[in-house]
Motif scaffolding. Structure first.
Motif, PDB file in Angstrom:
ATOM      1  N   ASN A 120      45.758  67.407  98.584  1.00  0.00           N
ATOM      2  CA  ASN A 120      45.369  68.699  98.011  1.00  0.00           C
ATOM      3  C   ASN A 120      44.594  69.551  99.028  1.00  0.00           C
ATOM      4  O   ASN A 120      44.762  70.773  99.088  1.00  0.00           O
ATOM      5  CB  ASN A 120      44.516  68.489  96.758  1.00  0.00           C
ATOM      6  CG  ASN A 120      45.310  67.874  95.617  1.00  0.00           C
ATOM      7  OD1 ASN A 120      46.534  68.011  95.567  1.00  0.00           O
ATOM      8  ND2 ASN A 120      44.627  67.184  94.706  1.00  0.00           N
ATOM      9  N   TRP A 121      43.719  68.873  99.769  1.00  0.00           N
ATOM     10  CA  TRP A 121      42.931  69.612 100.750  1.00  0.00           C
ATOM     11  C   TRP A 121      43.790  70.133 101.910  1.00  0.00           C
ATOM     12  O   TRP A 121      43.491  71.173 102.499  1.00  0.00           O
ATOM     13  CB  TRP A 121      41.836  68.696 101.324  1.00  0.00           C
ATOM     14  CG  TRP A 121      40.579  68.648 100.511  1.00  0.00           C
ATOM     15  CD1 TRP A 121      40.277  67.749  99.535  1.00  0.00           C
ATOM     16  CD2 TRP A 121      39.483  69.543 100.595  1.00  0.00           C
ATOM     17  NE1 TRP A 121      39.046  68.016  98.996  1.00  0.00           N
ATOM     18  CE2 TRP A 121      38.530  69.128  99.641  1.00  0.00           C
ATOM     19  CE3 TRP A 121      39.194  70.669 101.365  1.00  0.00           C
ATOM     20  CZ2 TRP A 121      37.317  69.777  99.450  1.00  0.00           C
ATOM     21  CZ3 TRP A 121      37.978  71.303 101.180  1.00  0.00           C
ATOM     22  CH2 TRP A 121      37.052  70.865 100.226  1.00  0.00           C
ATOM     23  N   PHE A 147      43.377  53.268  96.901  1.00  0.00           N
ATOM     24  CA  PHE A 147      43.075  54.492  97.660  1.00  0.00           C
ATOM     25  C   PHE A 147      43.894  55.688  97.181  1.00  0.00           C
ATOM     26  O   PHE A 147      43.804  56.768  97.761  1.00  0.00           O
ATOM     27  CB  PHE A 147      43.341  54.273  99.152  1.00  0.00           C
ATOM     28  CG  PHE A 147      42.528  53.174  99.753  1.00  0.00           C
ATOM     29  CD1 PHE A 147      41.197  53.385 100.093  1.00  0.00           C
ATOM     30  CD2 PHE A 147      43.083  51.916  99.965  1.00  0.00           C
ATOM     31  CE1 PHE A 147      40.440  52.366 100.657  1.00  0.00           C
ATOM     32  CE2 PHE A 147      42.332  50.901 100.525  1.00  0.00           C
ATOM     33  CZ  PHE A 147      41.002  51.107 100.869  1.00  0.00           C
ATOM     34  N   ASP A 148      44.676  55.485  96.149  1.00  0.00           N
ATOM     35  CA  ASP A 148      45.567  56.552  95.697  1.00  0.00           C
ATOM     36  C   ASP A 148      44.821  57.839  95.337  1.00  0.00           C
ATOM     37  O   ASP A 148      45.263  58.929  95.730  1.00  0.00           O
ATOM     38  CB  ASP A 148      46.407  56.077  94.509  1.00  0.00           C
ATOM     39  CG  ASP A 148      47.442  57.110  94.100  1.00  0.00           C
ATOM     40  OD1 ASP A 148      48.282  57.465  94.955  1.00  0.00           O
ATOM     41  OD2 ASP A 148      47.388  57.591  92.948  1.00  0.00           O
ATOM     42  N   PRO A 149      43.684  57.788  94.652  1.00  0.00           N
ATOM     43  CA  PRO A 149      42.975  59.043  94.356  1.00  0.00           C
ATOM     44  C   PRO A 149      42.567  59.791  95.626  1.00  0.00           C
ATOM     45  O   PRO A 149      42.701  61.021  95.696  1.00  0.00           O
ATOM     46  CB  PRO A 149      41.745  58.564  93.571  1.00  0.00           C
ATOM     47  CG  PRO A 149      42.180  57.282  92.942  1.00  0.00           C
ATOM     48  CD  PRO A 149      43.054  56.631  93.965  1.00  0.00           C
ATOM     49  N   ALA A 150      42.087  59.039  96.638  1.00  0.00           N
ATOM     50  CA  ALA A 150      41.672  59.681  97.887  1.00  0.00           C
ATOM     51  C   ALA A 150      42.876  60.286  98.606  1.00  0.00           C
ATOM     52  O   ALA A 150      42.805  61.390  99.183  1.00  0.00           O
ATOM     53  CB  ALA A 150      40.970  58.677  98.791  1.00  0.00           C
ATOM     54  N   MET A 210      53.230  56.235 100.068  1.00  0.00           N
ATOM     55  CA  MET A 210      51.817  56.229  99.704  1.00  0.00           C
ATOM     56  C   MET A 210      51.581  56.645  98.250  1.00  0.00           C
ATOM     57  O   MET A 210      50.574  57.237  97.901  1.00  0.00           O
ATOM     58  CB  MET A 210      50.989  57.113 100.645  1.00  0.00           C
ATOM     59  CG  MET A 210      51.030  56.640 102.085  1.00  0.00           C
ATOM     60  SD  MET A 210      49.742  57.340 103.111  1.00  0.00           S
ATOM     61  CE  MET A 210      50.114  59.081 103.004  1.00  0.00           C
ATOM     62  N   SER A 211      52.528  56.303  97.385  1.00  0.00           N
ATOM     63  CA  SER A 211      52.334  56.500  95.949  1.00  0.00           C
ATOM     64  C   SER A 211      52.488  55.149  95.279  1.00  0.00           C
ATOM     65  O   SER A 211      53.203  54.281  95.785  1.00  0.00           O
ATOM     66  CB  SER A 211      53.357  57.493  95.392  1.00  0.00           C
ATOM     67  OG  SER A 211      54.661  57.018  95.593  1.00  0.00           O
ATOM     68  N   ALA A 233      33.531  62.853 103.453  1.00  0.00           N
ATOM     69  CA  ALA A 233      33.590  61.678 102.572  1.00  0.00           C
ATOM     70  C   ALA A 233      35.036  61.242 102.345  1.00  0.00           C
ATOM     71  O   ALA A 233      35.358  60.039 102.311  1.00  0.00           O
ATOM     72  CB  ALA A 233      32.908  61.990 101.232  1.00  0.00           C
ATOM     73  N   LEU A 234      35.920  62.232 102.204  1.00  0.00           N
ATOM     74  CA  LEU A 234      37.336  61.932 102.002  1.00  0.00           C
ATOM     75  C   LEU A 234      37.936  61.286 103.243  1.00  0.00           C
ATOM     76  O   LEU A 234      38.717  60.323 103.158  1.00  0.00           O
ATOM     77  CB  LEU A 234      38.072  63.224 101.654  1.00  0.00           C
ATOM     78  CG  LEU A 234      39.513  63.095 101.160  1.00  0.00           C
ATOM     79  CD1 LEU A 234      39.585  62.194  99.941  1.00  0.00           C
ATOM     80  CD2 LEU A 234      40.055  64.480 100.832  1.00  0.00           C
ATOM     81  N   ALA A 235      37.548  61.777 104.425  1.00  0.00           N
ATOM     82  CA  ALA A 235      38.054  61.213 105.676  1.00  0.00           C
ATOM     83  C   ALA A 235      37.630  59.757 105.816  1.00  0.00           C
ATOM     84  O   ALA A 235      38.379  58.917 106.337  1.00  0.00           O
ATOM     85  CB  ALA A 235      37.546  62.034 106.859  1.00  0.00           C
ATOM     86  N   LYS A 236      36.403  59.442 105.339  1.00  0.00           N
ATOM     87  CA  LYS A 236      35.923  58.060 105.396  1.00  0.00           C
ATOM     88  C   LYS A 236      36.808  57.148 104.542  1.00  0.00           C
ATOM     89  O   LYS A 236      37.134  56.017 104.930  1.00  0.00           O
ATOM     90  CB  LYS A 236      34.482  58.012 104.915  1.00  0.00           C
ATOM     91  CG  LYS A 236      33.851  56.635 105.019  1.00  0.00           C
ATOM     92  CD  LYS A 236      32.383  56.682 104.592  1.00  0.00           C
ATOM     93  CE  LYS A 236      31.751  55.300 104.698  1.00  0.00           C
ATOM     94  NZ  LYS A 236      30.305  55.328 104.292  1.00  0.00           N
ATOM     95  N   GLN A 237      37.211  57.624 103.388  1.00  0.00           N
ATOM     96  CA  GLN A 237      38.084  56.831 102.522  1.00  0.00           C
ATOM     97  C   GLN A 237      39.480  56.651 103.138  1.00  0.00           C
ATOM     98  O   GLN A 237      40.088  55.586 103.009  1.00  0.00           O
ATOM     99  CB  GLN A 237      38.196  57.502 101.154  1.00  0.00           C
ATOM    100  CG  GLN A 237      36.888  57.540 100.372  1.00  0.00           C
ATOM    101  CD  GLN A 237      37.069  58.175  99.014  1.00  0.00           C
ATOM    102  OE1 GLN A 237      37.778  57.642  98.165  1.00  0.00           O
ATOM    103  NE2 GLN A 237      36.433  59.338  98.797  1.00  0.00           N
TER     104      GLN A 237
END
Length: 200
Positions: free
Chosen positions: A34-35, A25-28, A4-5, A52-56
């Protein structure tokens, strides 16, 4: 790459499709990583950010599923076609097996019945010979050689009949290892001998 990179430069055969799909989607993905450091959400703002992150991430999963289906569908269709190509032959062999079992079933049933009847008759004869031998042994007079000879002859006949019963039972597919064992001893008639009879 399947971690996933984003795909690096110089990959043999070009970038991996998975990496290409995940690129947007790499930023998400990085933010989700991080979270996910073991800490819990502790505020409303954090909750909204995580939602919002989970949606992405769900969108990333949907994109991966769609790309996978596009790639694997031809392979799956080819697999189904190959399975279908073999099925008529498999079905025909199954029909042959069932047919062969059908045409031999009556004969096998008749043979089984014959073996069982032979076993029953052998047992009947064996039981009869055993009773005769016990009767002869009961009335032996050791001073009368003919009575001893008769008892011995009856005993031999009973043993032969018992052996035949075991043989027939084996042929009838009886449980292996089971056999009839008869022990013999001469007995005197308790009505005429005050010493009493000796039981086997």
């Amino acid at each position: 790459m399947n971690d996933m990179s984003p795909a690096g430069i110089g990959h043999n055969g070009g970038p991996d499709l998975i990496d290409e799909v995940l690129r947007e989607f790499d930023p998400a993905i990085q933010e989700a990583t991080n979270w996910l450091d073991g800490a819990k959400v502790e505020s409303l703002d954090q909750m909204n950010a995580v939602d919002a992150l989970a949606k992405q991430i769900r969108a990333a999963r949907s994109a991966v599923d769609k790309a996978r289906d596009e790639v694997t569908k031809p392979l799956h269709d080819a697999w189904k076609a190959e399975v279908a190509r073999w099925k008529p032959t498999q079905d025909d062999l199954d029909r042959m097996q069932k047919g062969l079992a059908k045409i031999v079933s009556d004969f096998k049933a008749a043979e089984k019945a014959k073996r069982e009847a032979a076993e029953a008759e052998a047992k009947r004869i064996s039981d009869e010979k055993a009773r005769a031998a016990r009767e002869a042994a009961l009335h032996v007079d050791e001073g009368d050689i003919e009575s001893v000879r008769a008892a011995d002859a009856a005993k031999r006949e009973a043993e032969i009949a018992a052996a035949q019963t075991r043989k027939v039972a084996a042929q009838a597919k009886a449980v292996k290892g089971l056999r009839t064992v008869t022990k013999w001893s001469y007995e005197t008639d308790p009505a005429t001998d005050p010493r009493g009879a000796r039981r086997p």
